[in-house]
Design an enzyme around this catalytic site. Structure first.
Site, PDB file in Angstrom:
ATOM      1  N   SER A   1       0.811  -1.214   0.000  1.00 54.29           N
ATOM      2  CA  SER A   1       0.000   0.000   0.000  1.00 54.29           C
ATOM      3  C   SER A   1       0.851   1.274   0.000  1.00 54.29           C
ATOM      4  O   SER A   1       1.587   1.537  -0.931  1.00 54.29           O
ATOM      5  CB  SER A   1      -0.950  -0.041   1.205  1.00 54.29           C
ATOM      6  OG  SER A   1      -1.886   0.999   1.163  1.00 54.29           O
TER       7      SER A   1
ATOM      8  N   ASP B   1      -1.223   1.383  -3.928  1.00 53.85           N
ATOM      9  CA  ASP B   1      -2.123   0.367  -4.487  1.00 53.85           C
ATOM     10  C   ASP B   1      -3.478   0.954  -4.865  1.00 53.85           C
ATOM     11  O   ASP B   1      -4.403   0.233  -5.215  1.00 53.85           O
ATOM     12  CB  ASP B   1      -2.282  -0.817  -3.542  1.00 53.85           C
ATOM     13  CG  ASP B   1      -3.064  -0.485  -2.282  1.00 53.85           C
ATOM     14  OD1 ASP B   1      -3.078   0.697  -1.872  1.00 53.85           O
ATOM     15  OD2 ASP B   1      -3.677  -1.401  -1.697  1.00 53.85           O
TER      16      ASP B   1
ATOM     17  N   ASP C   1      -6.021   2.324  -3.339  1.00 59.01           N
ATOM     18  CA  ASP C   1      -7.296   2.139  -2.640  1.00 59.01           C
ATOM     19  C   ASP C   1      -7.656   3.366  -1.806  1.00 59.01           C
ATOM     20  O   ASP C   1      -8.718   3.405  -1.176  1.00 59.01           O
ATOM     21  CB  ASP C   1      -7.305   0.871  -1.783  1.00 59.01           C
ATOM     22  CG  ASP C   1      -6.275   0.874  -0.659  1.00 59.01           C
ATOM     23  OD1 ASP C   1      -5.441   1.808  -0.614  1.00 59.01           O
ATOM     24  OD2 ASP C   1      -6.305  -0.063   0.158  1.00 59.01           O
TER      25      ASP C   1
ATOM     26  N   ASP D   1      -2.552   6.357  -3.477  1.00 58.54           N
ATOM     27  CA  ASP D   1      -1.396   5.727  -2.829  1.00 58.54           C
ATOM     28  C   ASP D   1      -0.924   4.571  -3.709  1.00 58.54           C
ATOM     29  O   ASP D   1      -1.428   4.371  -4.817  1.00 58.54           O
ATOM     30  CB  ASP D   1      -1.720   5.280  -1.399  1.00 58.54           C
ATOM     31  CG  ASP D   1      -2.742   4.156  -1.351  1.00 58.54           C
ATOM     32  OD1 ASP D   1      -3.500   3.993  -2.317  1.00 58.54           O
ATOM     33  OD2 ASP D   1      -2.794   3.438  -0.327  1.00 58.54           O
TER      34      ASP D   1
END
Length: 449
Positions: free
Chosen positions: A105, A246, A248, A244
């Protein structure tokens, strides 16, 4: 809540690559344990989707995970770099048994992690994670050769996900005439996010879209929103969108470079939905700014707090039958659009609200004045029990006494890093900052009890 898990944290298994548990040996075993946990009696042969972000370690971990799943008789579909919510979407739409994302992440590139989605495109329930952990304790056992899993690539994964994101935007609207800076954090959305906004009509200035395996989140993206603010001003853009690693979570800047956090973006979405429907309730976390809770209650919208982590917000929403929730960090959940938090989809909901109402983000949030909130991380040992730190407990009591009801203190261990997160809300930013740093400094010292 199940008993404390050995490997799974707030969002799957995460750590520094090359150190337990993020080693190829462990991930191989994790793949097999997952395959065994997913296998059912009878002839059903599970199929699992694997996606990843742009970290250089993703190649190694993907290979180990694929081998582990295959050894348990599970077929694998590889989609390459794709946002975490994209993996959730494809897992659900392709009717697969589970989805796995290799990502850490917002963490820097030396870290990586493995997180899971159910067949419904939601985070795995605690019980399933506990089942996987139980399988990890069993001896390694490969199925016989005729039952080994196969692997194939899904070549059009990015295109499918781009179309899905666009469908969540109002059919009656477009982004024509808007100049938007899109910061993909050199992460999983680098080849996905810019086309979404471009194909909806915007002029896109793409930054943070040149991943090299080691620059993910490095001075860019949602964890470095000042970079986005500068780019918006430099290009004289109408909006800036920062994801960010990833993708999400999202933060959005207006044309002045002022960045709006997740609490403010959630408020914009909820207020926009209230113009067309009754909003049954909104879920936040222990970290959600108290001003948002107070404002929603003034609007007769029930509000409830979950533990920190978007998976717990989702659990609370499902429990109460609500649709909207989020975190100040930029995780937003719009369950009328997607089964999980999605930075691109969330940004589209905010932009749609601004377009529908022909208002700026400042105007849309004018009635929401957030309390100053300071968050400081204190490096601690992974097994640090802050409630047993006598000096810290005494310092917390002192700070709460000084606040005298005009603010609050929240201390919690991170679910992904060996740090203690110290948050203080107060009437003035300088007070909140001073108190948070004071408590963090005490936490770093050896206990005095």
């Amino acid at each position: 809540m199940s008993a404390k898990r050995k490997y799974f944290g707030t969002d799957g298994v995460r750590g520094t690559v090359g150190k337990a548990p993020i080693t190829p040996e462990f991930v191989l075993r994790l793949g097999q344990a997952t395959g065994r946990a997913l296998s059912r009696d009878g002839d059903h042969r599970p199929t699992v989707l694997i996606g990843k972000d742009t970290r250089i370690s993703g190649y190694m971990l993907e290979a180990a995970l694929e081998a582990g799943l295959s050894s348990a008789g599970v077929d694998v579909v590889l989609c390459g770099p794709l946002p975490t919510p994209g993996v959730a979407y494809l897992t659900r739409t392709l009717r697969l048994d589970a989805g796995i994302v290799i990502s850490a992440s917002h963490n820097p590139y030396p870290d990586n992690g493995i997180k899971f989605f159910s067949a419904r495109g939601t985070k795995l329930a605690d019980e399933v994670e506990a089942r996987i952990e139980s399988e990890l304790e069993r001896p390694w056992q490969c199925v016989d050769s005729k039952r080994l899993g196969k692997a194939r690539r899904l070549d059009d994964a990015a295109g499918r996900y781009i179309e899905f994101c666009k469908r969540t935007f109002s059919n009656e609207a477009d982004l024509k005439g808007l100049k938007i800076v899109v910061d993909s954090a050199h992460g999983a959305a680098y080849h996905v996010a810019p086309p979404v906004f471009h194909e909806l009509g915007a002029e896109v200035i793409s930054i943070g879209a040149s991943p090299n395996g080691m620059n993910i989140n490095d001075g860019v993206g949602a964890v470095h929103a000042d970079h986005l603010a500068r780019a918006v001003r430099e290009h004289q853009a109408h909006f800036g969108i920062a994801l960010d690693g990833d993708a999400d979570r999202v933060l959005i800047a207006d044309d002045t470079g002022r960045v709006y956090n997740g609490d403010e973006l959630l408020y914009i979405v909820v207020r926009d939905r209230m113009r067309r429907e009754r909003v049954k309730g909104v879920a936040g976390t222990l970290m959600t700014n108290y001003s948002l809770e107070r404002k929603l209650r003034e609007l007769n919208v029930p509000f409830a707090r979950a533990r920190v982590g978007d998976r717990y917000v989702l659990e609370l929403l499902e429990e109460k039958g609500w649709l909207y929730g989020g975190e100040g960090s930029g995780h937003l959940l719009c369950l009328d659009c997607h089964t999980t938090g999605d930075g691109i989809v969330s940004a589209l909901q905010v932009l749609a609200a601004a377009q529908r109402q022909q208002k700026s983000l400042a105007e849309l949030t004018s009635e929401l004045v957030l309390m100053p909130q300071a968050l400081v991380n204190a490096d601690v040992d992974r097994d640090f029990e802050w409630t047993m730190h006598a000096d810290l407990m005494a310092a917390v009591s002192d700070v709460e006494r000084e606040l005298n009801g005009s603010g609050r203190v929240l201390i919690r261990p991170s679910g992904t890093e060996p740090v203690l997160r110290v948050m203080v809300e107060a009437s003035e930013a300088i007070i909140a900052e001073a108190m948070a740093h004071r408590l963090a400094e005490v936490a770093r010292q050896p206990t005095g009890h």
